[in-house]
Design a protein around this motif. Structure first.
Motif: not given
Length: 195
Positions: A54-62
């Motif tokens: 789930l988290m890596t599907r989105f630009p989670f570092t932003q």
């Protein structure tokens, strides 16, 4: 989900027996049911991969925690809702499957946002639809502990999550039923005008 959405970079599997490396030859705290090496085979251990996906599907570092997205009571303890967001997406977690009210206009992009439920147990996405403005979402399955869901919202121009074939078929059937109902209404009005 609570810790990651609140800003933690990761999380380990939080089973009671695992956290204390419980073995039957010692007295455990908080009534562990299995030795730690057996608890590592419990379903929750395998489900951690879904959080990562789930988290890596989105630009989670932003991403950043943002409770201001939540319009209803945030809650306490197991009933607590927690939100994280980037510029064009938001994720809101509920452990107890409670309703979530959110302001979709706080998410950048087109006025319409794509909305899904993410199921932490299986890693599946269930399409809700395109929405905008202030909305309330109630997950299926009723209220209760351990019925976790994540509300997933993102700019409709993005393709972070694709609509499944099953959801596409459901949407098509709903659209067909709506069209049929509209045609039936028009036919009834036309027939009534002839009398």
């Amino acid at each position: 989900y609570w810790s990651v959405f609140a800003g933690a970079f990761g999380h380990t599997y939080g089973d009671n027996a695992v956290m204390q490396f419980y073995v039957p030859s010692i007295i455990g705290s908080f009534a562990p049911k299995l030795p730690w090496y057996e608890a590592m085979q419990e379903p929750g251990a395998a489900q951690m991969q879904h959080l990562k996906a789930l988290m890596t599907r989105f630009p989670f570092t932003q991403g950043r925690p943002d409770q201001s997205l939540i319009l209803n009571e945030v809650g306490e303890k197991y009933d607590r809702l927690v939100a994280t967001r980037g510029e064009d997406y938001a994720l809101v977690y509920t452990y107890t499957n409670r309703a979530i009210s959110i302001d979709l206009d706080k998410i950048a992009g087109r006025s319409n946002k794509q909305v899904f439920w993410f199921i932490p147990e299986t890693g599946e996405y269930k399409y809700v639809g395109r929405k905008r403005g202030r909305q309330s979402f109630t997950p299926e399955g009723g209220y209760g502990a351990g019925k976790d869901k994540v509300l997933v919202v993102f700019d409709a121009d993005k393709k972070y999550v694709e609509i499944s074939a099953e959801d596409q078929a459901r949407i098509q059937a709903e659209n067909n039923a709506r069209s049929d109902a509209q045609l039936d209404k028009k036919a009834a009005e036309w027939t009534a005008s002839l009398n």
